[in-house]
Write an enzyme that holds these catalytic residues in place. Sequence first.
Site, PDB file in Angstrom:
ATOM      1  N   ASP A  50       0.812  -1.203   0.000  1.00 49.76           N
ATOM      2  CA  ASP A  50       0.000   0.000   0.000  1.00 49.76           C
ATOM      3  C   ASP A  50       0.851   1.262   0.000  1.00 49.76           C
ATOM      4  O   ASP A  50       2.077   1.220   0.193  1.00 49.76           O
ATOM      5  CB  ASP A  50      -0.926   0.006   1.224  1.00 49.76           C
ATOM      6  CG  ASP A  50      -2.178  -0.832   1.009  1.00 49.76           C
ATOM      7  OD1 ASP A  50      -2.432  -1.227  -0.133  1.00 49.76           O
ATOM      8  OD2 ASP A  50      -2.898  -1.069   1.998  1.00 49.76           O
ATOM      9  N   LYS A  71      -3.871   3.171  -2.341  1.00 50.65           N
ATOM     10  CA  LYS A  71      -5.111   3.929  -2.519  1.00 50.65           C
ATOM     11  C   LYS A  71      -5.007   5.154  -1.636  1.00 50.65           C
ATOM     12  O   LYS A  71      -4.933   5.049  -0.420  1.00 50.65           O
ATOM     13  CB  LYS A  71      -6.328   3.090  -2.141  1.00 50.65           C
ATOM     14  CG  LYS A  71      -6.525   1.868  -3.029  1.00 50.65           C
ATOM     15  CD  LYS A  71      -7.756   1.064  -2.610  1.00 50.65           C
ATOM     16  CE  LYS A  71      -9.042   1.761  -2.985  1.00 50.65           C
ATOM     17  NZ  LYS A  71      -9.222   1.875  -4.441  1.00 50.65           N
ATOM     18  N   MET A 186      -8.014   9.129   8.608  1.00 48.55           N
ATOM     19  CA  MET A 186      -8.404   9.672   7.295  1.00 48.55           C
ATOM     20  C   MET A 186      -9.444  10.789   7.426  1.00 48.55           C
ATOM     21  O   MET A 186     -10.426  10.839   6.703  1.00 48.55           O
ATOM     22  CB  MET A 186      -8.916   8.539   6.400  1.00 48.55           C
ATOM     23  CG  MET A 186      -7.876   7.459   6.153  1.00 48.55           C
ATOM     24  SD  MET A 186      -8.537   5.968   5.369  1.00 48.55           S
ATOM     25  CE  MET A 186      -9.426   5.205   6.742  1.00 48.55           C
TER      26      MET A 186
END
Length: 283
Positions: A50, A71, A186
């Site tokens: 990732d 991502k 996030m």
Amino acid sequence: MRDSMPLPCADWPSLQPGWVWLCGAGPGDPGLLTLHALNALRQADVVIYDALVQEAILDWAPQAEHIYAGKRGGKPSAKQRDISLRLVELARAGKRVLRLKGGDPFVFGRGGEEAQTLVQHGVPIRIIPGISAGIGGLAYAGIPVTHRDVNQSVTFVTGHDQSGNATGSLDWPAIARGSQVIVIYMGMKHIAHISGELMRAGRAASEPVAIVTTATTDQQRVLETTLGSCVADIEAEGLEPPAIICVGRAVSMRQVLDWQAQAAGEAPRDLDPLGRGRPAESA
């Protein structure tokens, strides 16, 4: 590199052809890898990693093919379905596959979805937990997510839904009432919405907030602010994701537990930031 640090003698599991191991790489610092993760890196034929996995961690798998599958919000990235099916394809080709994810694969890391896809397609799996940024990243900033004088609960939430929008499924009033400390993954993109929801639900504008960016790495930055000022302060400081956000009185403990600053020669700012008026050992 992979042979320069021998593993302790133990019955370490073997990564077999056709298997996929889903592994947490921790929040950034390569030293926070688990020994199971290191064992996996040394055996893998393919490492699918990732965006937040440090290059230094990949150095532990020089024999493997490295495939990026990061991502990041607002940036072009592989679709989750394609990543999951790529894991199936590689396993069926007889590869020893390591799916390396930042933090812990089961903490806002889509590890559950990928693991379920693999099992549904008959691919055997192993799960290797990792240190989550919501714990390890805050610890590097000198913020304990639990403290007996502060909180008996901590809530971990994500700042956006599958589409990248502010999540509408969270009951912010219930979270605001029920958890003394809130850790937000996030959440930078929607911090104005989140902080507004928490204050509308009764959290004080003066409540301490910390934003830790690129936690546990050499680029780590920590902003101490308040719920009412965090939006303006983040903009003024020019902070960018990835970030972990902590809301609650636990943030105040950084005044005494900022161990990185103390290692650099700075004195603690306040030995009793909670105002207990007694030595910590007398608790």
